[in-house]
Each structure stands twice: as C-alpha cells, then as structure tokens.
Design a protein around this motif. Structure first.
Motif, PDB file in Angstrom:
ATOM      1  N   CYS A   1       0.934  -1.093   0.217  1.00 60.75           N
ATOM      2  CA  CYS A   1       0.071  -0.038   0.019  1.00 60.75           C
ATOM      3  C   CYS A   1       0.782   1.192   0.187  1.00 60.75           C
ATOM      4  O   CYS A   1       0.161   2.230   0.109  1.00 60.75           O
ATOM      5  CB  CYS A   1      -0.909   0.055   1.184  1.00 60.75           C
ATOM      6  SG  CYS A   1      -0.054   0.034   2.681  1.00 60.75           S
ATOM      7  N   LYS A   2       2.131   1.067  -0.081  1.00 57.68           N
ATOM      8  CA  LYS A   2       3.073   2.602  -0.139  1.00 57.68           C
ATOM      9  C   LYS A   2       2.585   3.302  -1.441  1.00 57.68           C
ATOM     10  O   LYS A   2       2.199   2.790  -2.443  1.00 57.68           O
ATOM     11  CB  LYS A   2       4.414   2.234  -0.107  1.00 57.68           C
ATOM     12  CG  LYS A   2       4.832   1.619  -1.313  1.00 57.68           C
ATOM     13  CD  LYS A   2       6.411   1.278  -1.314  1.00 57.68           C
ATOM     14  CE  LYS A   2       6.799   0.673  -2.757  1.00 57.68           C
ATOM     15  NZ  LYS A   2       7.993   0.339  -2.760  1.00 57.68           N
ATOM     16  N   GLN A   3       2.557   4.633  -1.002  1.00 55.59           N
ATOM     17  CA  GLN A   3       2.564   5.542  -2.054  1.00 55.59           C
ATOM     18  C   GLN A   3       3.328   6.615  -2.419  1.00 55.59           C
ATOM     19  O   GLN A   3       4.025   7.049  -1.508  1.00 55.59           O
ATOM     20  CB  GLN A   3       0.964   6.006  -2.075  1.00 55.59           C
ATOM     21  CG  GLN A   3       0.784   6.890  -0.791  1.00 55.59           C
ATOM     22  CD  GLN A   3      -0.843   7.177  -0.677  1.00 55.59           C
ATOM     23  OE1 GLN A   3      -1.494   6.669  -0.993  1.00 55.59           O
ATOM     24  NE2 GLN A   3      -0.708   8.056   0.302  1.00 55.59           N
ATOM     25  N   PRO A   4       3.650   7.017  -3.635  1.00 56.23           N
ATOM     26  CA  PRO A   4       4.597   8.106  -3.949  1.00 56.23           C
ATOM     27  C   PRO A   4       4.507   9.423  -3.006  1.00 56.23           C
ATOM     28  O   PRO A   4       3.274   9.621  -2.910  1.00 56.23           O
ATOM     29  CB  PRO A   4       4.453   8.205  -5.455  1.00 56.23           C
ATOM     30  CG  PRO A   4       3.682   7.180  -6.045  1.00 56.23           C
ATOM     31  CD  PRO A   4       2.909   6.753  -5.013  1.00 56.23           C
ATOM     32  N   ALA A   5       5.375   9.923  -2.684  1.00 55.37           N
ATOM     33  CA  ALA A   5       5.361  11.123  -1.730  1.00 55.37           C
ATOM     34  C   ALA A   5       5.193  12.332  -2.617  1.00 55.37           C
ATOM     35  O   ALA A   5       5.789  12.151  -3.827  1.00 55.37           O
ATOM     36  CB  ALA A   5       6.461  11.354  -0.702  1.00 55.37           C
TER      37      ALA A   5
ATOM     38  N   VAL B   1       5.556   7.165   0.738  1.00 52.45           N
ATOM     39  CA  VAL B   1       4.946   7.362   2.146  1.00 52.45           C
ATOM     40  C   VAL B   1       4.260   6.239   2.457  1.00 52.45           C
ATOM     41  O   VAL B   1       3.487   5.490   1.497  1.00 52.45           O
ATOM     42  CB  VAL B   1       4.160   8.675   2.398  1.00 52.45           C
ATOM     43  CG1 VAL B   1       5.285   9.849   2.489  1.00 52.45           C
ATOM     44  CG2 VAL B   1       3.268   8.994   1.112  1.00 52.45           C
ATOM     45  N   PRO B   2       3.805   6.207   3.977  1.00 49.02           N
ATOM     46  CA  PRO B   2       3.074   4.846   4.198  1.00 49.02           C
ATOM     47  C   PRO B   2       1.515   5.344   4.003  1.00 49.02           C
ATOM     48  O   PRO B   2       1.246   6.502   3.921  1.00 49.02           O
ATOM     49  CB  PRO B   2       3.104   4.654   5.892  1.00 49.02           C
ATOM     50  CG  PRO B   2       3.708   6.076   6.217  1.00 49.02           C
ATOM     51  CD  PRO B   2       4.439   6.733   4.986  1.00 49.02           C
ATOM     52  N   LYS B   3       0.601   4.234   3.755  1.00 45.79           N
ATOM     53  CA  LYS B   3      -0.941   4.286   3.572  1.00 45.79           C
ATOM     54  C   LYS B   3      -1.713   3.662   4.526  1.00 45.79           C
ATOM     55  O   LYS B   3      -2.433   4.369   5.653  1.00 45.79           O
ATOM     56  CB  LYS B   3      -1.367   4.308   2.210  1.00 45.79           C
ATOM     57  CG  LYS B   3      -2.894   4.363   1.999  1.00 45.79           C
ATOM     58  CD  LYS B   3      -3.154   4.025   0.533  1.00 45.79           C
ATOM     59  CE  LYS B   3      -4.806   4.308   0.454  1.00 45.79           C
ATOM     60  NZ  LYS B   3      -5.399   3.722  -0.778  1.00 45.79           N
ATOM     61  N   GLY B   4      -1.524   2.730   4.575  1.00 42.22           N
ATOM     62  CA  GLY B   4      -2.267   1.633   5.554  1.00 42.22           C
ATOM     63  C   GLY B   4      -3.063   0.805   4.809  1.00 42.22           C
ATOM     64  O   GLY B   4      -4.080   1.110   3.926  1.00 42.22           O
ATOM     65  N   CYS B   5      -2.932  -0.588   5.120  1.00 40.37           N
ATOM     66  CA  CYS B   5      -4.030  -1.688   4.537  1.00 40.37           C
ATOM     67  C   CYS B   5      -4.445  -2.767   5.339  1.00 40.37           C
ATOM     68  O   CYS B   5      -3.787  -2.940   6.423  1.00 40.37           O
ATOM     69  CB  CYS B   5      -3.799  -2.091   3.071  1.00 40.37           C
ATOM     70  SG  CYS B   5      -2.146  -2.891   3.189  1.00 40.37           S
ATOM     71  N   ASP B   6      -4.849  -3.727   5.029  1.00 42.13           N
ATOM     72  CA  ASP B   6      -5.376  -5.064   5.933  1.00 42.13           C
ATOM     73  C   ASP B   6      -4.216  -5.633   6.255  1.00 42.13           C
ATOM     74  O   ASP B   6      -3.899  -6.457   7.079  1.00 42.13           O
ATOM     75  CB  ASP B   6      -6.269  -5.675   5.020  1.00 42.13           C
ATOM     76  CG  ASP B   6      -7.874  -5.201   5.252  1.00 42.13           C
ATOM     77  OD1 ASP B   6      -7.918  -4.632   6.082  1.00 42.13           O
ATOM     78  OD2 ASP B   6      -8.748  -5.592   4.303  1.00 42.13           O
ATOM     79  N   GLN B   7      -3.279  -5.706   5.023  1.00 42.59           N
ATOM     80  CA  GLN B   7      -1.944  -6.606   5.238  1.00 42.59           C
ATOM     81  C   GLN B   7      -0.954  -6.037   6.371  1.00 42.59           C
ATOM     82  O   GLN B   7      -0.284  -6.781   6.994  1.00 42.59           O
ATOM     83  CB  GLN B   7      -1.243  -6.511   3.806  1.00 42.59           C
ATOM     84  CG  GLN B   7      -1.932  -7.631   2.890  1.00 42.59           C
ATOM     85  CD  GLN B   7      -0.833  -7.751   1.864  1.00 42.59           C
ATOM     86  OE1 GLN B   7       0.319  -7.835   1.724  1.00 42.59           O
ATOM     87  NE2 GLN B   7      -1.448  -7.833   0.432  1.00 42.59           N
TER      88      GLN B   7
ATOM     89  N   GLY C   1       0.735   1.112   7.659  1.00 39.54           N
ATOM     90  CA  GLY C   1       1.372   1.530   6.600  1.00 39.54           C
ATOM     91  C   GLY C   1       2.984   1.058   6.504  1.00 39.54           C
ATOM     92  O   GLY C   1       3.818   1.357   5.714  1.00 39.54           O
ATOM     93  N   TYR C   2       3.394   0.198   7.607  1.00 41.81           N
ATOM     94  CA  TYR C   2       4.875  -0.210   7.585  1.00 41.81           C
ATOM     95  C   TYR C   2       4.543  -1.782   7.975  1.00 41.81           C
ATOM     96  O   TYR C   2       3.704  -2.208   8.830  1.00 41.81           O
ATOM     97  CB  TYR C   2       5.527   0.289   8.903  1.00 41.81           C
ATOM     98  CG  TYR C   2       5.896   1.778   8.510  1.00 41.81           C
ATOM     99  CD1 TYR C   2       6.782   2.040   7.691  1.00 41.81           C
ATOM    100  CD2 TYR C   2       5.156   2.783   9.019  1.00 41.81           C
ATOM    101  CE1 TYR C   2       7.265   3.404   7.336  1.00 41.81           C
ATOM    102  CE2 TYR C   2       5.281   4.083   8.810  1.00 41.81           C
ATOM    103  CZ  TYR C   2       6.526   4.383   7.915  1.00 41.81           C
ATOM    104  OH  TYR C   2       6.967   5.783   7.782  1.00 41.81           O
ATOM    105  N   PHE C   3       5.584  -2.678   7.456  1.00 45.75           N
ATOM    106  CA  PHE C   3       5.496  -3.796   7.662  1.00 45.75           C
ATOM    107  C   PHE C   3       6.965  -4.426   7.932  1.00 45.75           C
ATOM    108  O   PHE C   3       7.539  -4.770   6.672  1.00 45.75           O
ATOM    109  CB  PHE C   3       4.586  -4.891   6.693  1.00 45.75           C
ATOM    110  CG  PHE C   3       4.509  -6.182   7.026  1.00 45.75           C
ATOM    111  CD1 PHE C   3       3.299  -6.547   7.712  1.00 45.75           C
ATOM    112  CD2 PHE C   3       5.282  -7.294   6.766  1.00 45.75           C
ATOM    113  CE1 PHE C   3       2.827  -7.847   8.425  1.00 45.75           C
ATOM    114  CE2 PHE C   3       4.940  -8.684   7.064  1.00 45.75           C
ATOM    115  CZ  PHE C   3       3.864  -9.058   7.816  1.00 45.75           C
ATOM    116  N   GLY C   4       7.341  -4.923   9.082  1.00 46.52           N
ATOM    117  CA  GLY C   4       8.931  -5.600   9.260  1.00 46.52           C
ATOM    118  C   GLY C   4       9.731  -4.287   9.168  1.00 46.52           C
ATOM    119  O   GLY C   4       9.357  -3.167   9.289  1.00 46.52           O
TER     120      GLY C   4
END
Length: 421
Positions: free
Chosen positions: A296-300, A338-344, A349-352
């Motif tokens: 879900c990351k998106q361009p800043a 930048v982070p966005k956020g999703c179910d995963q 917005g961050y994972f690991g």
C-alpha cells in the motif's frame, strides 16, 4: 490482525478464563510478530499493548478485578514469587507454538501505584540467522565489513542504542566466520541464539562471572575468534585489545551514537591512541527503521522544505560512488514514498524492519589522525571523503528504493552538516 484470536482473547476476558487469556495473549503476539507484550495497570483498566516493528500498539483492555489472577498466572509460568508484589522480579519461560517453534519468554514485573506491570520479551529460539548479504548492507558498507571479517586479527565493533539489531549483526558475522578450522568462543548476556560450531557461554554477574572474566578464560581455550556481548568498561576493552594483539579476531558491541564517536568512547576509557589505532579494524553504527508495506505504499510529493537541502547534500556527498549497484535513475528522480495503510499491515503502513548502517573501515590515514589526536569531527569528515557511508546516506538510499520512508530515516539518523562536497 487475527480477528478470531482477538475475539478469543476478548471472550476469555469476559468469562474470566485466566489460563486461556494468558495463552491466547502470547499466541496472538507471536502471530502479529510482536517483540514485547506490555500488560499495564491504569487506574480503572488494565491495557495490553504489543511492540510490533518497534512501535507499541494497543490490543485490548480488561477490568482491574482480574489483574491479580493474570499476574499470578504469568508468575507461575515463569517461576516467580506470587506473594512478592513490592519489588521487581525477572524470570523466564519457554513456549512452543502450534508449528513447533521454540519461543523464549523473558518476564519482568514492575510494581506501580496501580498494581504490577508485566513486560514479556519474546525471543524466537529457532530463528534462522540471516546471511551477511540479507541484512541490508550494500555498497561500501558491505565491502568494508567483509574486508574486516577477513582480517586475521583485530577488533570489530557494532554500536547503536538498545534494540537496534547489533546482536543480529554479530551473529551474522559469526555465521560467516563459522568454519570447521576455526575455534570460536562467545561470552554473552544472555545467549540469545544457539549456533552449532560455536562454544557459547553465558555470564552470571551474581557469582562474579562477568564479560572480563569470561574473556580471560576464553583466551586460555586456544581461540581464533572471540565474541563478547558488550564492552562496558576499561577492563573488558583492555582484554579485547590484548586478545587482538596476540593474533585473535574480537567482535563486540558498544553503546555510542556513531562509528567515529566509538573512537572517542574508547579513548575516554584511558586507552592509549596507539593501541586504538593498531587494533580496531571496523566500527559499525546501526539503527532499525520500519519497512514500508509494499502492498500500500504510495509516492510522496516534494520532500519537506526543511529536509530538501540535507537530502541534496547527502546525495551530492558521493552517494552514487558509494553504492555502485544503485540505479542512477533513482537518484535523478528523487522519488520517495510514504505509508498509507491496508489490511496486510494492520492499517499502519509499515510491515517489518530493516537496518541502516554506517561502517568505518580503518586505514592508514585514519590511524594517523587517531595517533595525532585529531577531533572526531575531522576524522568523520576524512572517513566520509574516503568512502564511508553515513547513516543518513544509507537511509536515503533505502528511501529512494522504496524500502522505507524519509520520516523513518530522520527519526533515527542525524543530519550530517559537511560531506566535503
């Protein structure tokens, strides 16, 4: 988050099923990749929070009337005194997950005005030690560390605050050095991961078995390589230097903010400059940053106006030359994410997490500056001009590749004023 497990946790709170509450709480923490479980008494409620990827996240709350039973249950699991609530206690227990993973739980209790707070540190004993090419070292950082590990003798130090991945880096180095023809001894507090081929020893300060005594004993064990958990005092650094001068490779950790500051710290322990210059081979400074969720990351947009000049300085300070494999198009595009956020990623917005590094490799020019008692600032400037990657530069490179965000990088890395460019 596993909603079924969370529901199970809530149900066990409602029904007052304390053994189930304790087990589900630990099980859910493992599934959510938590490193710590915090059970915190407040005036009207008790809250449970998990530390995931370095940040605390609130999971659930329960009423204060069942807290004494929860505390007792965890104390029984970790062999602590149930009737002692006035002083802090430390214990440990082991749990086995459904997929047969061995987990070590280090339990710490802490008396507060609202009751006992409990923190459980989760350590995966079956965790695979990563290869040196998998821990985020790139460009000159990777080349310098590998060259240091090939030295027949000398001292290799990793520095950084608590929980910055220093021990993992040391284990990774030992994994690379672990060959049939070398004798490797470690003195640790505690032994976090057991490795075949190593002789690992745990210190016991309560019976005066500390790092310094462990190192002295290790030197009588015909070692080639010694790893000591931490250099805390002059005695330990003296023995590390002695071991290095007698033909051994010594690996350890030290608490400092940057690679060059480590030289100052050792100097402050009354170690003569000629000994520092002749024994220290490599100093690694490192920090952990959260990785952007790739789903879900998106361009800043444009970089923050206050950060833009620092980013330009860091890129102009030889970034392309220090990371030969880096696609030149990335530095030209200056595209960050930048982070966005999703179910995963549980809407974070961050994972690991990954590490950013600064690796100082000793050479004759830097040794000469140490002997001349040059200022740390001047040594850093010289090291940068000779190819050292700063934490800031490594972070920016990882941000350009979309691995992490600039916000994460600058939360742990200082802005370097002078790249000499």
């Amino acid at each position: 988050m596993d909603n079924a497990k969370l529901q199970q946790l809530t149900d066990s709170i409602v029904s007052g099923n304390i053994p189930q509450l304790a087990l589900v709480m630990i099980s859910l923490a493992l599934e959510m990749r938590a490193s710590d479980i915090h059970i915190e008494p407040e005036e009207k409620l008790i809250r449970i929070r998990y530390r995931i990827d370095g940040s605390l996240q609130k999971i659930v709350e329960y009423p204060t009337n069942i807290h004494p039973a929860v505390v007792s249950r965890i104390k029984i699991m970790s062999n602590l005194k149930i009737d002692e609530q006035r002083i802090p206690q430390d214990g440990r227990t082991e749990v086995t997950t459904k997929d047969n993973k061995q987990m070590d739980l280090r339990v710490s209790t802490f008396p507060t005005v609202n009751g006992e707070k409990i923190v459980m540190r989760i350590q995966d004993k079956s965790r695979k030690i990563p290869d040196i090419s998998e821990i985020g070292l790139e460009g000159n950082n990777f080349a310098y560390l590998v060259a240091g590990l090939e030295s027949p003798n000398g001292i290799i130090l990793t520095s950084g605050p608590t929980g910055s991945g220093k021990t993992t880096t040391l284990y990774t180095c030992l994994n690379k050095l672990n060959q049939i023809d070398v004798n490797i001894l470690t003195i640790e507090d505690p032994v976090e991961i057991q490795m075949d081929g190593l002789s690992q020893s745990q210190v016991h300060p309560d019976i005066q078995y500390v790092f310094a005594t462990g190192m002295r004993a290790a030197l009588r064990q015909d070692p080639d390589i010694i790893m000591v958990g931490e250099i805390r005092d002059k005695e330990t650094v003296d023995i590390a230097i002695e071991a290095s001068l007698t033909g051994h490779l010594v690996l350890s950790t030290i608490h400092t903010n940057s690679a060059v500051e480590t030289l100052t710290r050792i100097g402050n322990m009354d170690i003569p400059e000629f000994l520092v210059a002749s024994t220290v081979e490599v100093i690694i400074a490192q920090r952990l940053v959260r990785k952007l969720c790739q789903a879900c990351k998106q361009p800043a947009g444009a970089a923050d106006a206050a950060l833009a000049p620092h980013i330009e300085k860091a890129i102009a300070g030889g970034l392309a030359a220090k990371f030969p494999q880096l696609d030149p198009a990335l530095t030209l595009a200056r595209q960050f994410f930048v982070p966005k956020g999703c179910d995963q990623c549980n809407n974070v917005g961050y994972f690991g997490r990954t590490a950013i590094y600064e690796v100082l490799k000793m050479n004759n020019e830097i040794r000469k500056m140490i002997l001349e008692k040059a200022a740390a600032m001047d040594i850093e400037k010289k090291a940068i001009s000779l190819g050292m990657i700063t934490l800031e530069q490594d972070g920016i490179m990882k941000a350009l590749k979309g691995i992490t965000s600039l916000e994460e990088v600058y939360s742990v890395a200082r802005k370097v004023e002078d790249y000499g460019a």
